[in-house]
Design an enzyme around this catalytic site. Structure first.
Site, PDB file in Angstrom:
ATOM      1  N   HIS A  57      44.506  43.756  39.021  1.00 35.75           N
ATOM      2  CA  HIS A  57      43.097  43.683  38.619  1.00 35.75           C
ATOM      3  C   HIS A  57      42.329  42.974  39.719  1.00 35.75           C
ATOM      4  CE1 HIS A  57      43.581  44.268  34.200  1.00 35.75           C
ATOM      5  NE2 HIS A  57      44.785  43.878  34.487  1.00 35.75           N
TER       6      HIS A  57
ATOM      7  N   GLY B 201      38.619  49.364  36.799  1.00 31.99           N
ATOM      8  CA  GLY B 201      37.755  48.201  37.038  1.00 31.99           C
ATOM      9  C   GLY B 201      37.733  47.240  35.854  1.00 31.99           C
TER      10      GLY B 201
ATOM     11  N   ASP C  70      43.136  51.221  37.075  1.00 36.59           N
ATOM     12  CA  ASP C  70      42.236  50.933  38.196  1.00 36.59           C
ATOM     13  C   ASP C  70      40.795  51.353  37.912  1.00 36.59           C
ATOM     14  OD1 ASP C  70      44.581  50.141  39.517  1.00 36.59           O
ATOM     15  OD2 ASP C  70      44.894  52.167  40.287  1.00 36.59           O
TER      16      ASP C  70
ATOM     17  N   ASN D 252      52.848  45.215  37.446  1.00 33.94           N
ATOM     18  CA  ASN D 252      52.497  46.489  38.082  1.00 33.94           C
ATOM     19  C   ASN D 252      50.987  46.649  38.168  1.00 33.94           C
ATOM     20  OD1 ASN D 252      52.536  46.602  35.302  1.00 33.94           O
ATOM     21  ND2 ASN D 252      53.640  48.525  35.165  1.00 33.94           N
TER      22      ASN D 252
ATOM     23  N   THR E 126      27.756  48.545  39.150  1.00 33.60           N
ATOM     24  CA  THR E 126      26.952  48.936  40.321  1.00 33.60           C
ATOM     25  C   THR E 126      27.442  48.259  41.611  1.00 33.60           C
ATOM     26  OG1 THR E 126      25.367  47.173  39.871  1.00 33.60           O
ATOM     27  CG2 THR E 126      24.869  49.346  38.923  1.00 33.60           C
TER      28      THR E 126
END
Ligand code: GTP
Ligand code: IMP
Ligand code: MG
Length: 332
Positions: free
Chosen positions: A42, A15, A13, A39, A321
Site C-alpha cells: 500500500h 489505491g 493496487d 504480498n 486526483t
C-alpha cells in the site's frame, strides 16, 4: 460512520492505502485494522513522504489511531518490525496472538515452485505456502515468536469493545476482488478471499457491525502477475496513455486495461458496496490534477462519474486526483 470496510474492486493496487490514509485524517479514526499479508504493497504519500506499507495500516498517518493486525493475517516478523520502526508507531500497534507466521522456508517454497512463481506469477513473499501450512495446522503463530511479544493483543476483543463504545473503526483490505481465491480468476489469484465479508472474518468482527463498505476502483484497471485481464492493452499503448505503473512489492510492470463496468458491477455485488472511491482521475483527466473541487473536473470526467453511479447504482464519494492523501475530491 463508526465502522467502514475498505476493499479493492479489481486486481489490487487500486489505491486503498491512499484512500485509508485520507479517511483516517478526515474522520479522526480511533482504530484501523488490517488483514491479508506482506504480498500487499500500500502506498501512502503524506507531506511528500512516500511509505510503501506491507503490514502496517495506512491509517498510521493519524497519530492517535490504534493500529491492529487481525488473527487471519500472515505476518513476516522482520518486515513487520522494520515497518513499525519506519513509521514510528511502536506503542500504538497490536498484533493478534493468532496471526500466523511466514518463515524463510515459505519464501523459498514460493520462489522455488515454478508453478507459483512462474505460472501464477506470485509476489514471491511466501504467503501461499504459509497459508498452506496454516490449513495443515503446522504453522507457527505470533504468540510463539519472542520478538513479537511486545505487540501481542486480542484484536477481535479490542475491536468489538471499540465498536460497542461507539469508536470509529476502519477495516483495511488488501489486493482486489478478482484476486480472490473464491471469486477471482482461479488459479490466477492469491491464497485468500479478498472480499469484504472475508476481511471481517479475518479481523474478527461480524457483518452486522459494518456500516459502510467502501469499494475502491482505479479509473482504469491494472494487474500484475499472470491471468485474464479483459480489454488488456499492448504495453506501447499503456505507456502512450500514461497508465504505466510498477508494483510496490515486486517492481514488476503492471498490465493495464480500460475500466470495465461489468466487472465493477460484479465487485459491487460480491462486496455489498455502499459507496465507491475511484482513484487516478488525474491520470485520465490531467487538468484536474491535485484538485479537491468537483467543479474543477472537465465535463468528460463528470460524465464518467455519472456513468459509474448510474450503471453501478452506488455513489462515488471519493475521487483521487493525485498520490498525496489530500489529493482527493470528497463528495460526501
Ligand atoms: P494493494 O494493497 O497492494 O492492493 O495496494 P493499494 O490498493 O494500496 O495500491 P498501491 O499503493 O499499490 O498502488 C496505487 C498507486 O497509485 C500508488 O503508487 C499510489 O501512490 C498511486 N495513487 C493512488 N491514488 C492516486 C490518485 O488518485 N492519483 C495518482 N496519480 N496516483 C494515485
Ligand atoms: P501471491 O499473493 O503472492 O501468492 O500472488 C498471487 C497473485 O496475486 C499474483 O498474480 C500476484 O501478482 C497477485 N497479488 C498478490 N498481492 C497483490 C497486491 O497487493 N497487489 C496486486 N497484485 C497482488
Ligand atoms: Mg499495491
Amino acid at each position: 460512520m463508526p465502522c467502514s470496510v475498505v476493499v479493492g474492486g479489481f486486481w489490487g493496487d487500486e489505491g486503498k492505502g491512499k484512500i485509508v490514509s485520507y479517511l483516517a485524517l478526515r474522520d479522526k479514526v480511533d482504530f484501523a485494522v488490517r488483514g491479508g499479508s506482506i504480498n500487499a504493497g500500500h502506498t501512502v504519500v503524506i507531506h511528500e513522504m512516500k511509505y510503501s506499507l506491507r503490514m502496517i495500516p495506512g491509517a498510521f498517518v493519524y497519530e492517535k489511531c490504534r493500529l491492529l493486525i487481525g488473527p487471519g493475517a500472515n505476518v513476516f516478523p522482520k518486515v513487520f518490525i522494520e515497518e513499525v520502526e519506519k513509521t514510528g508507531v511502536r506503542g500504538r500497534v497490536g498484533l493478534d496472538n493468532q496471526c500466523s507466521i511466514i518463515e524463510d522456508q515459505h519464501v523459498s517454497r514460493d520462489r522455488e515452485s515454478s508453478f507459483l512463481s512462474k505460472q501464477i506469477g506470485t509476489t514471491g513473499s511466501g504467503v501461499g505456502p504459509a497459508l498452506e501450512d496454516r490449513v495443515k495446522r503446522v504453522a507457527r503463530l505470533a504468540k510463539d515468536i519472542d520478538e513479537l511479544k511486545p505487540f501481542l493483543a486480542d484484536v477481535p476483543g479490542e475491536l468489538n469493545k471499540a465498536l460497542d463504545d461507539g469508536r470509529k473503526v476502519v477495516v483495511e483490505g488488501t489486493q482486489g476482488t478478482f484476486l480472490s481465491l473464491f471469486h477471482g480468476t482461479y488459479p490466477y489469484c492469491t491464497g485468500r478471499d479478498t472480499t469484504a465479508s472475508a476481511l471481517c472474518s479475518e479481523v474478527g468482527i461480524g457483518p452486522t457491525s459494518v456500516n459502510n463498505v467502501l469499494l475502491v476502483f482505479k479509473a482504469y484497471m491494472t494487474r500484475v502477475g499472470a491471468g485474464y485481464l479483459p480489454g488488456e492493452l499492448p504495453e506501447k499503448e499503456v505507456i502512450k496513455r500514461g497508465w504505466a505503473e510498477t508494483g510496490t512489492v515486486t517492481g514488476r510492470k503492471r498490465r493495464a486495461a480500460p475500466f470495465n463496468f461489468d466487472l465493477a458491477q460484479r465487485a459491487v455485488s460480491l462486496n455489498g458496496a455502499t459507496s465507491l472511491a475511484v482513484t487516478k482521475f488525474d491520470v485520465l483527466f490531467p487538468t484536474c490534477s491535485h484538485t479537491d473541487r468537483y467543479d474543477d473536473l472537465p465535463n468528460e470526467a463528470k460524465e464518467f462519474v455519472d456513468q459509474i453511479e448510474r450503471r453501478l447504482g452506488v455513489p462515488v464519494d471519493l475521487i483521487g486526483t493525485g498520490p498525496e492523501a489530500t489529493d482527493i475530491i470528497d463528495r460526501r
